[in-house]
Design an enzyme around this catalytic site. Sequence first.
Site, short mmCIF file in Angstrom:
data_model
loop_
_atom_site.label_atom_id
_atom_site.label_comp_id
_atom_site.label_asym_id
_atom_site.label_seq_id
_atom_site.Cartn_x
_atom_site.Cartn_y
_atom_site.Cartn_z
N CYS A 1 7.63 -111.26 52.90
CA CYS A 1 6.43 -110.79 52.24
C CYS A 1 6.45 -111.23 50.77
CB CYS A 1 6.39 -109.26 52.34
SG CYS A 1 4.92 -108.52 51.65
N PRO A 2 5.37 -111.75 50.24
CA PRO A 2 4.02 -111.82 50.79
C PRO A 2 3.68 -113.18 51.43
CG PRO A 2 3.88 -112.35 48.49
CD PRO A 2 5.36 -112.10 48.81
#
Length: 75
Positions: free
Chosen positions: A13-14
């Site tokens: 993430c992201p």
Amino acid sequence: MPDTVLDLKGLKCPLPVLKTRKALSRLDAGDSLTVLTTDPMAEIDIPHFCKENGHTLLEAERTDKGHRFLLRKGA
């Protein structure tokens, strides 16, 4: 048009959402995209991204090593 597969295994993430957004931007409305991830947060992030951006989450499943999402690009 055949389904496009985006292999994002190993990314954290992201990055899965950012790369999914970029891949969808190159597709036409109604096209499908399969996204493969290993990031546990993708289970939350990808459905949320679809809902917020007008795309349809057709399938979401856990796999042996992560997740597989089938998306349809919105208008």
